[in-house]
Design a protein around this motif. Sequence first.
Motif, PDB file in Angstrom:
ATOM      1  N   THR A  35     -10.220  -3.905   8.820  1.00 44.92           N
ATOM      2  CA  THR A  35     -10.418  -2.851   9.824  1.00 44.92           C
ATOM      3  C   THR A  35      -9.123  -2.118  10.189  1.00 44.92           C
ATOM      4  OG1 THR A  35     -10.262  -4.610  11.470  1.00 44.92           O
ATOM      5  CG2 THR A  35     -12.476  -3.857  10.917  1.00 44.92           C
ATOM      6  N   TYR A  36      -7.960  -2.705   9.863  1.00 42.15           N
ATOM      7  CA  TYR A  36      -6.689  -2.059  10.239  1.00 42.15           C
ATOM      8  C   TYR A  36      -6.347  -0.913   9.291  1.00 42.15           C
ATOM      9  CZ  TYR A  36      -6.240  -6.854  12.095  1.00 42.15           C
ATOM     10  OH  TYR A  36      -6.476  -8.071  12.688  1.00 42.15           O
ATOM     11  N   SER A  37      -5.665   0.122   9.829  1.00 41.77           N
ATOM     12  CA  SER A  37      -5.326   1.271   8.989  1.00 41.77           C
ATOM     13  C   SER A  37      -4.042   1.049   8.179  1.00 41.77           C
ATOM     14  CB  SER A  37      -5.175   2.529   9.845  1.00 41.77           C
ATOM     15  OG  SER A  37      -4.082   2.366  10.734  1.00 41.77           O
ATOM     16  N   ARG A  38      -3.191   0.099   8.620  1.00 39.25           N
ATOM     17  CA  ARG A  38      -1.899  -0.089   7.947  1.00 39.25           C
ATOM     18  C   ARG A  38      -1.726  -1.472   7.330  1.00 39.25           C
ATOM     19  NH1 ARG A  38       2.264   3.203   9.227  1.00 39.25           N
ATOM     20  NH2 ARG A  38       1.680   5.038  10.430  1.00 39.25           N
ATOM     21  N   ALA A  39      -2.777  -2.257   7.299  1.00 37.81           N
ATOM     22  CA  ALA A  39      -2.644  -3.631   6.817  1.00 37.81           C
ATOM     23  C   ALA A  39      -4.021  -4.197   6.489  1.00 37.81           C
ATOM     24  CB  ALA A  39      -1.986  -4.497   7.899  1.00 37.81           C
ATOM     25  N   PHE A  40      -4.026  -5.355   5.850  1.00 44.01           N
ATOM     26  CA  PHE A  40      -5.261  -6.133   5.716  1.00 44.01           C
ATOM     27  C   PHE A  40      -4.868  -7.596   5.676  1.00 44.01           C
ATOM     28  CE2 PHE A  40      -3.970  -4.627   1.531  1.00 44.01           C
ATOM     29  CZ  PHE A  40      -3.965  -5.762   0.735  1.00 44.01           C
ATOM     30  N   GLU A  41      -5.823  -8.452   6.008  1.00 45.23           N
ATOM     31  CA  GLU A  41      -5.557  -9.891   6.080  1.00 45.23           C
ATOM     32  C   GLU A  41      -6.630 -10.656   5.334  1.00 45.23           C
ATOM     33  OE1 GLU A  41      -5.441 -11.070  10.178  1.00 45.23           O
ATOM     34  OE2 GLU A  41      -3.562  -9.993  10.546  1.00 45.23           O
ATOM     35  N   PHE A  42      -6.233 -11.808   4.843  1.00 44.48           N
ATOM     36  CA  PHE A  42      -7.177 -12.719   4.201  1.00 44.48           C
ATOM     37  C   PHE A  42      -7.062 -14.054   4.928  1.00 44.48           C
ATOM     38  CE2 PHE A  42      -7.913 -15.839   0.596  1.00 44.48           C
ATOM     39  CZ  PHE A  42      -9.290 -15.681   0.592  1.00 44.48           C
ATOM     40  N   THR A  43      -8.196 -14.611   5.326  1.00 40.75           N
ATOM     41  CA  THR A  43      -8.208 -15.877   6.064  1.00 40.75           C
ATOM     42  C   THR A  43      -8.796 -16.981   5.195  1.00 40.75           C
ATOM     43  OG1 THR A  43      -8.521 -14.663   8.133  1.00 40.75           O
ATOM     44  CG2 THR A  43      -9.011 -17.013   8.178  1.00 40.75           C
ATOM     45  N   THR A  44      -8.013 -18.025   4.976  1.00 37.16           N
ATOM     46  CA  THR A  44      -8.525 -19.170   4.214  1.00 37.16           C
ATOM     47  C   THR A  44      -7.720 -20.413   4.560  1.00 37.16           C
ATOM     48  OG1 THR A  44      -9.049 -20.051   2.020  1.00 37.16           O
ATOM     49  CG2 THR A  44      -7.021 -18.781   2.170  1.00 37.16           C
ATOM     50  N   TYR A  74      -3.262 -14.625   5.928  1.00 36.75           N
ATOM     51  CA  TYR A  74      -2.257 -14.090   5.012  1.00 36.75           C
ATOM     52  C   TYR A  74      -2.341 -12.575   5.090  1.00 36.75           C
ATOM     53  CZ  TYR A  74      -2.214 -18.892   3.538  1.00 36.75           C
ATOM     54  OH  TYR A  74      -2.104 -20.267   3.552  1.00 36.75           O
ATOM     55  N   ALA A  75      -1.209 -11.938   5.438  1.00 34.98           N
ATOM     56  CA  ALA A  75      -1.245 -10.509   5.743  1.00 34.98           C
ATOM     57  C   ALA A  75      -0.478  -9.675   4.727  1.00 34.98           C
ATOM     58  CB  ALA A  75      -0.667 -10.275   7.130  1.00 34.98           C
ATOM     59  N   VAL A  76      -1.048  -8.511   4.427  1.00 33.27           N
ATOM     60  CA  VAL A  76      -0.349  -7.482   3.656  1.00 33.27           C
ATOM     61  C   VAL A  76      -0.200  -6.292   4.592  1.00 33.27           C
ATOM     62  CG1 VAL A  76      -0.497  -5.884   1.694  1.00 33.27           C
ATOM     63  CG2 VAL A  76      -1.233  -8.262   1.421  1.00 33.27           C
ATOM     64  N   SER A  77       1.050  -6.016   5.018  1.00 32.45           N
ATOM     65  CA  SER A  77       1.297  -4.915   5.955  1.00 32.45           C
ATOM     66  C   SER A  77       1.893  -3.734   5.208  1.00 32.45           C
ATOM     67  CB  SER A  77       2.257  -5.368   7.056  1.00 32.45           C
ATOM     68  OG  SER A  77       1.695  -6.452   7.758  1.00 32.45           O
ATOM     69  N   SER A  78       1.024  -2.885   4.707  1.00 36.99           N
ATOM     70  CA  SER A  78       1.463  -1.688   3.984  1.00 36.99           C
ATOM     71  C   SER A  78       0.354  -0.656   4.050  1.00 36.99           C
ATOM     72  CB  SER A  78       1.767  -2.026   2.522  1.00 36.99           C
ATOM     73  OG  SER A  78       1.788  -0.846   1.743  1.00 36.99           O
ATOM     74  N   LYS A  79       0.642   0.458   4.691  1.00 32.35           N
ATOM     75  CA  LYS A  79      -0.358   1.531   4.757  1.00 32.35           C
ATOM     76  C   LYS A  79      -0.662   2.037   3.345  1.00 32.35           C
ATOM     77  CE  LYS A  79      -1.969   5.632   6.880  1.00 32.35           C
ATOM     78  NZ  LYS A  79      -2.095   6.431   8.074  1.00 32.35           N
ATOM     79  N   GLN A  80       0.382   2.125   2.510  1.00 28.80           N
ATOM     80  CA  GLN A  80       0.215   2.628   1.138  1.00 28.80           C
ATOM     81  C   GLN A  80      -0.810   1.796   0.357  1.00 28.80           C
ATOM     82  OE1 GLN A  80       3.185   1.454  -1.525  1.00 28.80           O
ATOM     83  NE2 GLN A  80       2.750   3.004  -3.088  1.00 28.80           N
ATOM     84  N   ILE A  81      -0.685   0.464   0.443  1.00 26.98           N
ATOM     85  CA  ILE A  81      -1.621  -0.406  -0.300  1.00 26.98           C
ATOM     86  C   ILE A  81      -3.013  -0.332   0.325  1.00 26.98           C
ATOM     87  CG2 ILE A  81      -2.128  -2.768  -1.057  1.00 26.98           C
ATOM     88  CD1 ILE A  81       0.911  -3.301  -1.096  1.00 26.98           C
ATOM     89  N   ARG A  82      -3.071  -0.248   1.675  1.00 26.25           N
ATOM     90  CA  ARG A  82      -4.391  -0.161   2.329  1.00 26.25           C
ATOM     91  C   ARG A  82      -5.108   1.131   1.946  1.00 26.25           C
ATOM     92  NH1 ARG A  82      -8.653  -0.379   2.734  1.00 26.25           N
ATOM     93  NH2 ARG A  82     -10.083  -0.962   4.409  1.00 26.25           N
ATOM     94  N   VAL A  83      -4.363   2.238   1.872  1.00 30.17           N
ATOM     95  CA  VAL A  83      -4.966   3.526   1.478  1.00 30.17           C
ATOM     96  C   VAL A  83      -5.417   3.472   0.014  1.00 30.17           C
ATOM     97  CG1 VAL A  83      -4.475   5.986   1.077  1.00 30.17           C
ATOM     98  CG2 VAL A  83      -3.821   4.915   3.241  1.00 30.17           C
ATOM     99  N   PHE A  84      -4.631   2.800  -0.824  1.00 32.99           N
ATOM    100  CA  PHE A  84      -5.025   2.613  -2.227  1.00 32.99           C
ATOM    101  C   PHE A  84      -6.388   1.903  -2.299  1.00 32.99           C
ATOM    102  CE2 PHE A  84      -5.118  -0.520  -5.736  1.00 32.99           C
ATOM    103  CZ  PHE A  84      -5.180   0.349  -6.827  1.00 32.99           C
ATOM    104  N   LEU A  85      -6.561   0.848  -1.495  1.00 35.29           N
ATOM    105  CA  LEU A  85      -7.840   0.119  -1.494  1.00 35.29           C
ATOM    106  C   LEU A  85      -8.966   0.964  -0.901  1.00 35.29           C
ATOM    107  CD1 LEU A  85      -6.607  -3.462  -0.498  1.00 35.29           C
ATOM    108  CD2 LEU A  85      -7.353  -2.690  -2.759  1.00 35.29           C
ATOM    109  N   GLU A  86      -8.624   1.810   0.053  1.00 35.83           N
ATOM    110  CA  GLU A  86      -9.634   2.731   0.612  1.00 35.83           C
ATOM    111  C   GLU A  86     -10.150   3.665  -0.481  1.00 35.83           C
ATOM    112  OE1 GLU A  86     -10.000   6.495   3.704  1.00 35.83           O
ATOM    113  OE2 GLU A  86      -8.056   5.569   3.348  1.00 35.83           O
ATOM    114  N   ARG A  87      -9.237   4.102  -1.336  1.00 37.35           N
ATOM    115  CA  ARG A  87      -9.649   4.993  -2.446  1.00 37.35           C
ATOM    116  C   ARG A  87     -10.558   4.282  -3.438  1.00 37.35           C
ATOM    117  NH1 ARG A  87      -3.819   7.319  -2.872  1.00 37.35           N
ATOM    118  NH2 ARG A  87      -3.894   8.898  -1.223  1.00 37.35           N
ATOM    119  N   LEU A  88     -10.490   2.945  -3.447  1.00 35.94           N
ATOM    120  CA  LEU A  88     -11.403   2.155  -4.293  1.00 35.94           C
ATOM    121  C   LEU A  88     -12.698   1.842  -3.537  1.00 35.94           C
ATOM    122  CD1 LEU A  88      -8.906  -0.440  -5.844  1.00 35.94           C
ATOM    123  CD2 LEU A  88      -9.530   1.814  -6.703  1.00 35.94           C
TER     124      LEU A  88
END
Length: 206
Positions: A35-44, A74-88
């Motif tokens: 749901t975040y615009s600049r990051a995403f997280e994975f919980t495990t 586990y967090a990935v804090s990058s708007k660039q990568i999040r926007v890339f995934l949005e394009r997918l």
Amino acid sequence: ALNGVKNLKTYRLPEKWDEDLAYLVGLLIGDGTVTYSRAFEFTTADAFLAEEFRRIARKLFGYEVCRKASGVQYAVSSKQIRVFLERLDLGYCQADAKYVPAPILQAPRNIVVAFLQGVFDTDGYADKRYGNIQFSTASARLARQIHLLLLNFGIIASLTVKQTARKPSHQINIYGADALRFHREIGFRLPRKRERQALASKLRMP
């Protein structure tokens, strides 16, 4: 880092779909916060899945994933990568609105398999006794789409809705010969779930 400066770093982005990218998207559909615009997280809490998430982020983006203080996020804090995934077509949605990204629906078989492995490694359950498989999600749309993807592999599953105290849970159950077909055609990456294949085979194969 100064406010915002950290996010200016650019990472490499994959040119095309591969099995690891599809698996990563499957993990995020299963147990990701997107749901975040600049990051995403994975919980495990599973060491194997945490390591796969880290390995894939490193391989695809050159990103070193950090573990949060909770110990299971586990967090990935990058708007660039999040926007890339949005394009997918990985939308910014809550769990009950998640869906299969459109490119996966048109993807070659090996990409669909890797995506389903990610989804089932997180939200799937393989029975310890018979190797039967269950998948649960809060999203009706996701459940219907997964049900159809399984049908494309000749795997017939039941789709039911179970009322829980919070939101309805949409469940896919795969039994018998169809469970065996699932283990054979799709399977799990997660070793402890992979072991259930032997149970299914032993019971179904005279």
